[in-house]
Design a protein around this motif. Structure first.
Motif, mmCIF file in Angstrom:
data_model
loop_
_atom_site.group_PDB
_atom_site.id
_atom_site.type_symbol
_atom_site.label_atom_id
_atom_site.label_comp_id
_atom_site.label_asym_id
_atom_site.label_seq_id
_atom_site.Cartn_x
_atom_site.Cartn_y
_atom_site.Cartn_z
ATOM 1 N N GLY A 159 14.535 9.383 16.493
ATOM 2 C CA GLY A 159 14.134 10.593 15.708
ATOM 3 C C GLY A 159 15.177 10.865 14.745
ATOM 4 N N SER B 238 15.115 13.534 12.414
ATOM 5 C CA SER B 238 14.926 14.786 11.736
ATOM 6 C C SER B 238 16.064 15.658 12.042
ATOM 7 C CB SER B 238 13.394 15.148 12.091
ATOM 8 O OG SER B 238 13.323 16.526 11.732
ATOM 9 N N MET B 239 15.623 17.082 11.966
ATOM 10 C CA MET B 239 16.746 17.931 12.457
ATOM 11 C C MET B 239 17.517 17.891 13.599
ATOM 12 S SD MET B 239 16.804 19.770 9.924
ATOM 13 C CE MET B 239 15.841 20.949 8.757
ATOM 14 N N GLY B 240 16.911 17.609 14.881
ATOM 15 C CA GLY B 240 17.491 17.462 16.286
ATOM 16 C C GLY B 240 18.531 16.218 16.180
ATOM 17 N N GLU C 238 14.482 6.166 13.132
ATOM 18 C CA GLU C 238 13.649 7.147 12.527
ATOM 19 C C GLU C 238 12.363 6.256 12.304
ATOM 20 O OE1 GLU C 238 12.899 10.364 12.204
ATOM 21 O OE2 GLU C 238 11.141 9.451 11.398
ATOM 22 N N ARG C 239 11.294 6.669 12.773
ATOM 23 C CA ARG C 239 10.142 6.135 12.654
ATOM 24 C C ARG C 239 9.601 6.105 11.435
ATOM 25 N NH1 ARG C 239 5.210 8.765 15.837
ATOM 26 N NH2 ARG C 239 5.833 10.607 14.298
ATOM 27 N N ARG D 291 9.700 13.630 4.340
ATOM 28 C CA ARG D 291 9.360 14.820 3.306
ATOM 29 C C ARG D 291 8.720 15.915 3.868
ATOM 30 N NH1 ARG D 291 8.026 12.675 -2.147
ATOM 31 N NH2 ARG D 291 8.609 15.013 -2.555
ATOM 32 N N ARG E 167 7.131 19.738 4.833
ATOM 33 C CA ARG E 167 5.725 20.198 4.239
ATOM 34 C C ARG E 167 6.252 21.518 3.550
ATOM 35 N NH1 ARG E 167 5.171 18.644 9.880
ATOM 36 N NH2 ARG E 167 6.117 20.406 10.798
ATOM 37 N N GLY F 31 8.148 24.181 4.082
ATOM 38 C CA GLY F 31 8.391 25.450 4.553
ATOM 39 C C GLY F 31 9.670 26.142 4.628
ATOM 40 N N ILE G 217 12.674 28.462 6.591
ATOM 41 C CA ILE G 217 12.982 28.531 7.915
ATOM 42 C C ILE G 217 14.030 29.747 8.001
ATOM 43 C CG2 ILE G 217 12.471 26.302 8.781
ATOM 44 C CD1 ILE G 217 15.595 25.526 8.686
ATOM 45 N N TRP H 5 13.653 23.907 5.106
ATOM 46 C CA TRP H 5 13.494 22.746 6.077
ATOM 47 C C TRP H 5 14.198 21.823 5.109
ATOM 48 C CZ3 TRP H 5 12.397 18.008 6.340
ATOM 49 C CH2 TRP H 5 12.439 17.071 7.585
ATOM 50 N N VAL I 131 10.747 3.886 18.249
ATOM 51 C CA VAL I 131 10.930 3.481 19.563
ATOM 52 C C VAL I 131 9.739 3.650 20.539
ATOM 53 C CG1 VAL I 131 12.204 4.570 21.839
ATOM 54 C CG2 VAL I 131 13.373 4.538 19.561
ATOM 55 N N ASP J 132 12.765 13.123 19.283
ATOM 56 C CA ASP J 132 11.301 12.620 18.406
ATOM 57 C C ASP J 132 10.263 13.534 18.553
ATOM 58 O OD1 ASP J 132 11.185 12.239 21.418
ATOM 59 O OD2 ASP J 132 10.264 10.235 21.096
ATOM 60 N N THR K 60 7.507 10.492 22.319
ATOM 61 C CA THR K 60 7.050 9.195 22.904
ATOM 62 C C THR K 60 7.863 9.218 24.387
ATOM 63 O OG1 THR K 60 6.879 8.103 20.889
ATOM 64 C CG2 THR K 60 6.886 6.702 22.768
ATOM 65 N N ASP L 47 12.667 19.703 19.558
ATOM 66 C CA ASP L 47 11.093 19.863 20.298
ATOM 67 C C ASP L 47 10.608 18.756 21.158
ATOM 68 O OD1 ASP L 47 10.952 21.887 18.171
ATOM 69 O OD2 ASP L 47 9.783 20.767 16.708
ATOM 70 N N THR M 131 14.343 24.957 14.578
ATOM 71 C CA THR M 131 15.786 24.209 14.229
ATOM 72 C C THR M 131 16.949 24.935 14.644
ATOM 73 O OG1 THR M 131 14.247 23.938 12.141
ATOM 74 C CG2 THR M 131 16.710 23.457 12.004
HETATM 75 C C1 LIG Z 1 8.949 15.880 7.725
HETATM 76 C C2 LIG Z 1 8.996 17.326 8.451
HETATM 77 C C3 LIG Z 1 8.961 18.370 7.925
HETATM 78 C C4 LIG Z 1 9.245 19.604 8.706
HETATM 79 N N1 LIG Z 1 9.148 20.748 7.859
HETATM 80 C C5 LIG Z 1 9.381 22.173 8.666
HETATM 81 C C6 LIG Z 1 9.105 23.391 7.862
HETATM 82 O O1 LIG Z 1 8.989 23.381 6.663
HETATM 83 N N2 LIG Z 1 9.399 24.301 8.640
HETATM 84 C C7 LIG Z 1 9.410 24.221 9.834
HETATM 85 O O2 LIG Z 1 9.669 25.477 10.632
HETATM 86 N N3 LIG Z 1 9.543 23.395 10.768
HETATM 87 C C8 LIG Z 1 9.453 22.013 9.939
HETATM 88 N N4 LIG Z 1 9.363 21.138 10.756
HETATM 89 C C9 LIG Z 1 9.886 20.838 12.347
HETATM 90 C C10 LIG Z 1 11.202 20.970 12.457
HETATM 91 O O3 LIG Z 1 12.073 20.310 11.984
HETATM 92 C C11 LIG Z 1 11.437 21.270 14.078
HETATM 93 O O4 LIG Z 1 10.622 22.187 14.579
HETATM 94 C C12 LIG Z 1 12.879 21.572 14.400
HETATM 95 O O5 LIG Z 1 13.716 21.538 13.743
HETATM 96 C C13 LIG Z 1 13.091 20.617 15.828
HETATM 97 O O6 LIG Z 1 13.500 19.299 15.188
HETATM 98 P P1 LIG Z 1 13.351 18.076 15.801
HETATM 99 O O7 LIG Z 1 14.135 17.000 15.229
HETATM 100 O O8 LIG Z 1 13.449 18.320 17.475
HETATM 101 O O9 LIG Z 1 11.672 17.525 15.774
HETATM 102 P P2 LIG Z 1 10.931 17.057 14.604
HETATM 103 O O10 LIG Z 1 11.420 17.657 13.343
HETATM 104 O O11 LIG Z 1 9.365 17.139 14.770
HETATM 105 O O12 LIG Z 1 11.478 15.522 14.254
HETATM 106 C C14 LIG Z 1 10.950 14.270 15.346
HETATM 107 C C15 LIG Z 1 11.326 13.191 14.248
HETATM 108 O O13 LIG Z 1 11.183 12.094 15.342
HETATM 109 C C16 LIG Z 1 10.742 11.037 14.422
HETATM 110 N N5 LIG Z 1 9.980 10.232 15.751
HETATM 111 C C17 LIG Z 1 8.715 10.637 16.039
HETATM 112 N N6 LIG Z 1 8.409 9.708 17.276
HETATM 113 C C18 LIG Z 1 9.419 8.656 17.094
HETATM 114 C C19 LIG Z 1 9.655 7.429 17.687
HETATM 115 N N7 LIG Z 1 8.718 6.944 18.557
HETATM 116 N N8 LIG Z 1 10.467 6.528 17.302
HETATM 117 C C20 LIG Z 1 11.415 7.018 16.115
HETATM 118 N N9 LIG Z 1 11.344 8.261 15.550
HETATM 119 C C21 LIG Z 1 10.271 9.137 16.028
HETATM 120 C C22 LIG Z 1 9.518 11.851 13.414
HETATM 121 O O14 LIG Z 1 9.024 10.835 12.509
HETATM 122 C C23 LIG Z 1 10.519 12.889 13.322
HETATM 123 O O15 LIG Z 1 11.336 12.546 11.886
HETATM 124 C C24 LIG Z 1 9.464 19.609 9.880
HETATM 125 C C25 LIG Z 1 9.622 18.334 10.740
HETATM 126 C C26 LIG Z 1 9.225 17.096 9.913
HETATM 127 C C27 LIG Z 1 9.351 15.798 10.691
#
Ligand SMILES: Cc1cc2nc3c(=O)[nH]c(=O)nc-3n(C[C@H](O)[C@H](O)[C@H](O)COP(=O)(O)OP(=O)(O)OC[C@H]3O[C@@H](n4cnc5c(N)ncnc54)[C@H](O)[C@@H]3O)c2cc1C
Length: 382
Positions: free
Chosen positions: A19, A21-23, A42-43, A49, A51, A53, A55, A105, A127, A154, A159, A315, A328
């Motif tokens: 994954g 994204s942010m985490g 990253e999947r 891109r 959505r 929003g 934060i 975001w 993954v 992720d 997953t 998340d 975030t």
């Molecule tokens: C494109 C996008 C836009 C967002 N926009 C906003 C927003 O505008 N406002 C807001 O409050 N929150 C938004 N969020 C959610 C926010 O990022 C999370 O709530 C918070 O930051 C925690 O992030 P995270 O990295 O734990 O999870 P997430 O941000 O959900 O990221 C999970 C990442 O893991 C990847 N992934 C999933 N399964 C697999 C796998 N099996 N193998 C490899 N990679 C995998 C996903 O593609 C994603 O990039 C967004 C998330 C994404 C992915």
């Protein structure tokens, strides 16, 4: 590789992160800065891109950006100095001095992504399977790798979590967040004046809307480039969740419907509802939004965040309701604390045990707080 985590040192680890994204990026940057050898899978293909929003730019996010020399956070944040509640007629009900810092975001994601080396960030890499005892990670293309530490960042539909904790499931709340962003250039002077430098709310009967300015698409905080971000928590108002979350392609989305993907009748009904129940300035804002989107409100918590060499982070482990403004920032502090635990303890087992204890406790408290805030703020309980 040794199977005994107790004897395994916590320095110079090979780390695979699922994954990006942010985490994933917070963790990748923090662990890379401590000298670990980090790769992110990253999947999604290409750039993520948003959505689109806003934060809350909590302190943990701002500190992360400045302490890792990524960017001066003031360059991608906006501020409000007053918290205002409106009456249904649009008059000011209460106005309290209160400073809040916001960002978008996409502005934060773009900065984090630029700070992590391209050659260790692999897109289109999904993954599919993890083996916690020896750190084996398998990918959808049949490839596999082995790492000292595997971080599953992720997301809410993780997953890894499904594999490690198949009984843990999302709990949907009985309301939805409708969201939108409007470029400042598309707003009237009256609307800009009403919202500028303020965190503005309207609370009605089982409904709550709020708005604040965020940076523009390019991260610019110049007044003419900014966007006005709104979030409207509203009950399902007689509809099935399925009706709202079935998008324009007929696909039933469980968690969110992206901008431009809400079906016409769903969007029209919500715009009509805005005109019926919101103060005029918020109705105007909803009307000015070309592509609103919807996000399901749910709670999610895991019993623990580590299993052998695997950590669930962000998340993937806990999703608290957005009223906490903490999604975030929790991902940022999970990452910073993981690095700190690896620095503090000489064995990987002790580091992960300490991190698991403190972060699981924090995540559980955050989820509980989010439920309380949602219930209070929407008056779902008396
Ligand atoms: C494109 C996008 C836009 C967002 N926009 C906003 C927003 O505008 N406002 C807001 O409050 N929150 C938004 N969020 C959610 C926010 O990022 C999370 O709530 C918070 O930051 C925690 O992030 P995270 O990295 O734990 O999870 P997430 O941000 O959900 O990221 C999970 C990442 O893991 C990847 N992934 C999933 N399964 C697999 C796998 N099996 N193998 C490899 N990679 C995998 C996903 O593609 C994603 O990039 C967004 C998330 C994404 C992915």
């Amino acid at each position: 590789m040794s199977q005994d985590l107790a004897n395994e040192p916590s320095e110079s680890l090979s780390v695979t992160i699922s994954g990006g994204s942010m985490g994933g990026l917070f963790t990748g940057i923090a662990l890379d800065s401590a000298g670990h050898d980090v790769t992110i899978a990253e999947r999604s293909t290409g750039d993520l891109r948003s959505r689109g929003g806003g934060i809350l730019a909590q302190q943990s996010i701002r500190q992360f950006l400045s302490r890792h020399d990524i960017i001066d956070p003031t360059r991608i944040t906006t501020r409000a100095s007053e918290r205002r509640f409106l009456t249904v007629d649009g008059d000011v009900q209460t106005a309290t001095p209160d400073s809040a810092v916001f960002t978008s975001w996409d502005a934060v994601y773009r900065q984090l992504r630029a700070a992590f080396p391209d050659d260790r960030y692999h897109t289109g890499r999904t993954v599919t399977d993890l083996k916690p005892t020896d750190g084996t990670v398998r990918f959808a293309d049949g490839d596999r790798t082995t790492a000292d530490l595997v971080v599953a960042a992720d997301g809410g539909r993780s997953t890894a979590r499904e594999q490690l904790f198949p009984d843990v499931d999302t709990e949907f709340a009985d309301y939805v967040a409708w969201r939108g962003v409007v470029p400042e250039a598309d707003l009237s002077d009256a609307v800009i004046d009403a919202f500028d430098d303020r965190f503005t709310f309207y609370k009605g009967n089982r409904t709550l809307i709020l708005a604040y300015f965020i940076p523009g698409e390019d991260g610019s905080t110049d007044p003419s480039d900014r966007r006005l971000n709104w979030v409207w928590y509203d009950t399902l108002s007689g509809r099935e969740r399925e009706t709202i979350f079935t998008d324009t392609t007929g696909t039933s989305q469980q968690f969110s419907v992206s901008p431009g993907q809400l079906r016409d009748p769903v969007e029209t009904r919500q715009r009509e509802r805005a005109a019926e129940i919101l103060p005029p300035v918020f109705t105007n804002l909803v009307e000015s939004t070309t592509a609103p989107f919807a996000q399901a409100i749910y709670d999610l918590q895991t019993p623990q965040m580590t299993v052998d060499r695997v950590c669930l982070l962000g998340d993937a482990a806990f999703v608290a309701r957005p009223h906490t403004g903490a999604g975030t920032s929790k991902a940022a502090s999970d990452a910073v604390e993981l690095k700190a635990a690896l620095d503090r303890y000489s064995s990987l087992r002790d580091a992960l045990a300490s991190w698991n204890e403190s972060r699981t406790d924090y995540g559980a408290r955050l989820v509980a707080r989010g439920k309380e805030m949602g219930d209070e703020r929407l008056s779902l309980v008396s």
